[in-house]
Design an enzyme around this catalytic site. Sequence first.
Site, mmCIF file in Angstrom:
data_model
loop_
_atom_site.group_PDB
_atom_site.id
_atom_site.type_symbol
_atom_site.label_atom_id
_atom_site.label_comp_id
_atom_site.label_asym_id
_atom_site.label_seq_id
_atom_site.Cartn_x
_atom_site.Cartn_y
_atom_site.Cartn_z
ATOM 1 N N LYS A 126 -17.866 -51.392 60.455
ATOM 2 C CA LYS A 126 -18.509 -51.095 61.278
ATOM 3 C C LYS A 126 -18.989 -50.928 62.337
ATOM 4 O O LYS A 126 -18.004 -51.828 63.030
ATOM 5 C CB LYS A 126 -19.936 -52.485 60.963
ATOM 6 C CG LYS A 126 -21.464 -52.506 61.497
ATOM 7 C CD LYS A 126 -22.288 -51.154 62.017
ATOM 8 C CE LYS A 126 -23.391 -51.319 62.817
ATOM 9 N NZ LYS A 126 -23.917 -50.180 62.327
ATOM 10 N N LEU A 144 -26.999 -50.837 66.093
ATOM 11 C CA LEU A 144 -25.221 -51.385 66.503
ATOM 12 C C LEU A 144 -24.708 -52.814 65.822
ATOM 13 O O LEU A 144 -24.227 -53.774 67.195
ATOM 14 C CB LEU A 144 -24.419 -51.034 67.500
ATOM 15 C CG LEU A 144 -24.910 -49.578 67.710
ATOM 16 C CD1 LEU A 144 -23.559 -49.075 68.672
ATOM 17 C CD2 LEU A 144 -23.319 -48.973 66.476
ATOM 18 N N ASN A 154 -13.709 -48.539 63.929
ATOM 19 C CA ASN A 154 -15.155 -48.328 64.861
ATOM 20 C C ASN A 154 -15.603 -48.332 65.513
ATOM 21 O O ASN A 154 -16.338 -50.195 65.550
ATOM 22 C CB ASN A 154 -16.600 -47.033 63.099
ATOM 23 C CG ASN A 154 -17.558 -46.482 64.515
ATOM 24 O OD1 ASN A 154 -17.594 -46.512 65.122
ATOM 25 N ND2 ASN A 154 -17.543 -45.336 64.069
ATOM 26 N N CYS A 200 -23.895 -42.531 68.709
ATOM 27 C CA CYS A 200 -25.356 -43.432 68.233
ATOM 28 C C CYS A 200 -26.359 -43.227 69.008
ATOM 29 O O CYS A 200 -26.573 -43.204 69.483
ATOM 30 C CB CYS A 200 -25.111 -44.604 68.043
ATOM 31 S SG CYS A 200 -26.297 -45.950 67.767
ATOM 32 N N ILE A 204 -20.645 -35.045 60.917
ATOM 33 C CA ILE A 204 -21.501 -35.333 61.653
ATOM 34 C C ILE A 204 -21.846 -36.909 61.859
ATOM 35 O O ILE A 204 -22.155 -37.725 60.775
ATOM 36 C CB ILE A 204 -22.597 -34.062 61.738
ATOM 37 C CG1 ILE A 204 -23.767 -34.131 60.400
ATOM 38 C CG2 ILE A 204 -22.265 -32.852 62.544
ATOM 39 C CD1 ILE A 204 -25.113 -34.040 59.898
ATOM 40 N N ASN A 205 -22.804 -37.455 62.638
ATOM 41 C CA ASN A 205 -23.763 -38.315 62.967
ATOM 42 C C ASN A 205 -24.444 -38.551 62.659
ATOM 43 O O ASN A 205 -24.820 -37.266 61.819
ATOM 44 C CB ASN A 205 -23.139 -39.431 63.722
ATOM 45 C CG ASN A 205 -23.209 -41.199 64.069
ATOM 46 O OD1 ASN A 205 -24.179 -41.495 63.539
ATOM 47 N ND2 ASN A 205 -22.468 -42.083 65.030
ATOM 48 N N GLY A 241 -21.610 -36.737 56.703
ATOM 49 C CA GLY A 241 -22.819 -36.074 56.321
ATOM 50 C C GLY A 241 -23.362 -35.559 54.731
ATOM 51 O O GLY A 241 -23.371 -34.182 54.767
ATOM 52 N N GLY A 298 -21.349 -41.377 53.462
ATOM 53 C CA GLY A 298 -22.275 -42.788 54.038
ATOM 54 C C GLY A 298 -23.076 -42.979 53.406
ATOM 55 O O GLY A 298 -22.870 -44.055 52.596
HETATM 56 C C1 SIN Z 1 -26.236 -48.017 64.127
HETATM 57 O O1 SIN Z 1 -25.467 -49.093 64.419
HETATM 58 O O2 SIN Z 1 -27.672 -47.818 64.820
HETATM 59 C C2 SIN Z 1 -25.966 -47.083 63.478
HETATM 60 C C3 SIN Z 1 -24.538 -46.933 63.655
HETATM 61 C C4 SIN Z 1 -24.329 -44.680 64.453
HETATM 62 O O3 SIN Z 1 -25.931 -44.269 64.390
HETATM 63 O O4 SIN Z 1 -23.955 -44.686 64.785
#
Ligand code: SIN
Length: 304
Positions: A45, A73, A100, A131, A192-193, A244, A266
């Site tokens: 995480k 986060l 990460n 993020c 990708i995020n 993704g 994911g």
């Molecule tokens: C989050 O904790 O908001 C998600 C993390 C991310 O999208 O990078």
Amino acid sequence: MVNTKVNLCGLELDNPVIPASGTFGYGEEFSALYDINILGSFSFKGTTKEPRFGNPTPRIAECSAGMLNSVGLQNPGIDEVVQSILPKMQTYFHKPVIANIGGFSVEEYAECAEKAAAAENVGWIEVNISCPNVHGGGLSFGTSPKAAAEVTKAVKSVCQKPVIMKLSPNVTDIAEMASACEQAGADGISLINTLMGMRIDLKKRKPILANKTGGFSGPAVFPVALRMVYEVYEAVKIPIIGMGGVQSAQDVMEMILAGATAVQVGAANLREPMICKTIIEELPRLMGSLGISDLSEIRGAAHS
Ligand code: SIN
């Protein structure tokens, strides 16, 4: 007999399948469901310098073929991770893990990365500059090639472990972002995020998420992610982790054909916690049925 091993920035993985950050915690809950040592690795995480409670709720919204999150986060902070969680992780995960890390300034990224990289069971640093759910950090570094390069250089200057920059799809030119990171010294790129999105509650006439917007992930984003991996492969020489919407061995193979060395899974972990085990079991069968003996034979083969 097929060979599913891949080499990610100098470290060998038994297979390319890696649960993505934010969908696997620090691995402990999943280790109660199956032996997570079958994974290539996992990305823990997103961890920041200070502990974070995250955004107010609601911070999850369901969508057709995907979901929105605005977690923000949430994490216990890098000191707790290094002092307590990583030593405990060695009791249930015996491979190098991907750390990460997130940040709200270049200095924070560097401090967090340096602490994470010093842990013996951390194999790679994955730097989240993408993020979409926090203000003044994350994505603000991931939408400017100059800022992305600055974070890359700062993290590289304090880390002896490979540095992988995690990119956002919320940009006009993903290849330009990847090139900027490569030129600044990155050892790898992950992408990708999530895509920025929104849902509205009809009765309340207000956004469902307390944060108004969130990151969209799930099977609907797979074609977008695949296209971006394909474009980045043509722009850089360093290894790519594709992610993704991945939810099957077929998706993993498509990512590798587009140019990925490893593949993260994911949102699918949240819907089906055993999905990575299923993919790992299915991958050799699929390779065999397609006459592929080693994944390196097909990496980037979709490019002519
Ligand atoms: C989050 O904790 O908001 C998600 C993390 C991310 O999208 O990078």
